[in-house]
Scaffold this active site. Structure first.
Site, PDB file in Angstrom:
ATOM      1  NE  ARG A  91      45.639  30.131  39.525  1.00  0.00           N
ATOM      2  CZ  ARG A  91      46.191  29.771  40.693  1.00  0.00           C
ATOM      3  NH1 ARG A  91      47.400  29.345  40.731  1.00  0.00           N
ATOM      4  NH2 ARG A  91      45.489  29.797  41.804  1.00  0.00           N
ATOM      5  CB  THR A  92      41.554  35.029  36.757  1.00  0.00           C
ATOM      6  OG1 THR A  92      41.544  33.608  36.748  1.00  0.00           O
ATOM      7  CG2 THR A  92      40.705  35.550  35.619  1.00  0.00           C
ATOM      8  CE  LYS A 113      30.406  52.700  53.835  1.00  0.00           C
ATOM      9  NZ  LYS A 113      31.024  53.767  53.031  1.00  0.00           N
ATOM     10  NE  ARG A 165      37.342  34.270  39.166  1.00  0.00           N
ATOM     11  CZ  ARG A 165      38.411  33.497  39.254  1.00  0.00           C
ATOM     12  NH1 ARG A 165      38.943  33.227  40.432  1.00  0.00           N
ATOM     13  NH2 ARG A 165      38.964  32.976  38.178  1.00  0.00           N
ATOM     14  CG  HIS A 222      37.523  30.719  34.269  1.00  0.00           C
ATOM     15  ND1 HIS A 222      37.938  31.938  33.783  1.00  0.00           N
ATOM     16  CD2 HIS A 222      38.401  30.410  35.271  1.00  0.00           C
ATOM     17  CE1 HIS A 222      39.000  32.347  34.476  1.00  0.00           C
ATOM     18  NE2 HIS A 222      39.295  31.438  35.370  1.00  0.00           N
TER      19      HIS A 222
HETATM   20  N1   CP Z   1      42.488  29.301  37.246  1.00  0.00           N
HETATM   21  C1   CP Z   1      42.004  30.325  37.984  1.00  0.00           C
HETATM   22  O1   CP Z   1      40.960  30.885  37.673  1.00  0.00           O
HETATM   23  O2   CP Z   1      42.777  30.693  39.050  1.00  0.00           O
HETATM   24  P1   CP Z   1      42.412  31.852  40.069  1.00  0.00           P
HETATM   25  O3   CP Z   1      41.179  31.430  40.830  1.00  0.00           O
HETATM   26  O4   CP Z   1      43.622  32.003  40.949  1.00  0.00           O
HETATM   27  O5   CP Z   1      42.134  33.107  39.270  1.00  0.00           O
END
Ligand code: CP
Length: 305
Positions: A54-55, A82, A104, A132
């Site tokens: 999603r993100t 590497k 992320r 998040h």
């Molecule tokens: N909600 C969320 O962060 O989903 P993903 O891990 O798929 O990005």
């Protein structure tokens, strides 16, 4: 606002300003040509050192809807294998002409470290069990659309709160906007720092269902070590899973939310996930406009288009 690393860095007015901007971009996304030239000529890089559906995709869609170019960094197959460091990786991406990075990482604080190394804005796309922030904003937007405001809403966040960056971000956002939050989990899945949050807690779900406007379910994050602190998954399902019977104990207007990915049959029964009062796909849709708002704000400095 130079970066978006944590909801805790935003006050109520800042959050509401971003939600107002997201409302505007929702209208853009509903046009025949769902695109504006706001970030034409700019490049957004997504650097996801942990998996995502999603993100990552919604940041890509959001950047393209603002006419930005997108660079997707994929750690598998990169020069990390590497021995290249995180710092050299992000400086390399910056040197190609990147105007904004979405990061992320499994390590708490990694996006903040990246922000200290690069010249461009950085958005935290999720760091360990810490934050998040765009998830919290899109969830707040989803609730504001449904109920008009969050003031006075009674929200239970249920599940693996100890390991959840979504829970920490959403506690910050929901309480800043006036909601009353209850954390529901077995004692071993409640966070150690529980006393520092403006929330109530319960280790029992069923008796509070009738008092809720929103039940926000979390996945048991076995990959972050939740398994060993539970007696068993079947026992977890028996005590905390939202099945059809428990769904029937909610008020008629109450809604169900989940950040995804879901484990159907564990924290949420499959038929409940597909019920019209489950806002899970609305959350995903609202993520695009929310991420447009955050990138627009960071790259233009403007609070409105
Ligand atoms: N909600 C969320 O962060 O989903 P993903 O891990 O798929 O990005």
């Amino acid at each position: 606002m130079k970066h978006l690393l944590s909801i805790a860095d935003l006050d109520r007015a800042a959050i509401e300003g971003l939600l107002d901007l997201a409302d505007h971009f929702t209208e853009v996304l509903e046009r025949d040509i769902p695109k504006v030239p706001a970030l034409r000529g700019m490049t957004v890089a997504t650097l996801f050192f942990e998996t995502s559906t999603r993100t990552r995709l919604s940041f890509e869609k959001a950047a393209k809807a603002l006419s930005a170019d997108v660079l997707n960094f994929n750690p598998s197959g990169s020069s990390l294998s590497k021995g290249e460091s995180l710092k050299d990786t992000v400086l390399t991406v910056q040197a190609m002409g990147t105007d904004l990075m979405v990061v992320r990482h499994g390590a708490v604080g990694a996006p903040a470290r990246v922000a200290s190394w690069v010249d461009c804005p950085v958005i935290n796309g999720g760091d360990g069990a810490h934050q998040h922030p765009t998830q919290a904003l899109l969830d707040a937007l989803t609730l504001r659309r449904r109920f008009g405001k969050l003031d006075g809403l009674r929200v239970a966040i249920v599940g693996d709160i100890r390991n959840s960056r979504v829970a920490r971000s959403n506690i910050d956002a929901f309480t800043a906007l006036g909601a009353a939050v209850t954390l529901v989990a077995p004692p071993t899945l409640l966070p150690l720092e529980i006393g520092s949050y403006p929330v109530s807690t319960s280790t029992e779900l069923e008796s509070i269902l009738g008092d809720l406007d929103v039940i926000y379910l979390l996945r048991v994050q076995l990959e972050r070590g939740s398994g060993p602190v539970l007696p068993s998954l079947p026992e977890y399902v028996a005590r905390y899973g939202l099945d059809r019977r428990r769904f029937g104990l909610l008020g008629k207007e109450a809604v169900v939310m989940h950040p995804g990915p879901m484990n159907r049959g564990i924290e949420i029964a499959s038929d409940v996930a597909d019920d019209p009062r489950a806002l899970i796909t609305d959350q995903v849709s609202n993520g695009v406009a929310t991420r447009m708002a955050v990138m627009f704000r960071l790259l233009t400095g403007k609070g409105q288009p």
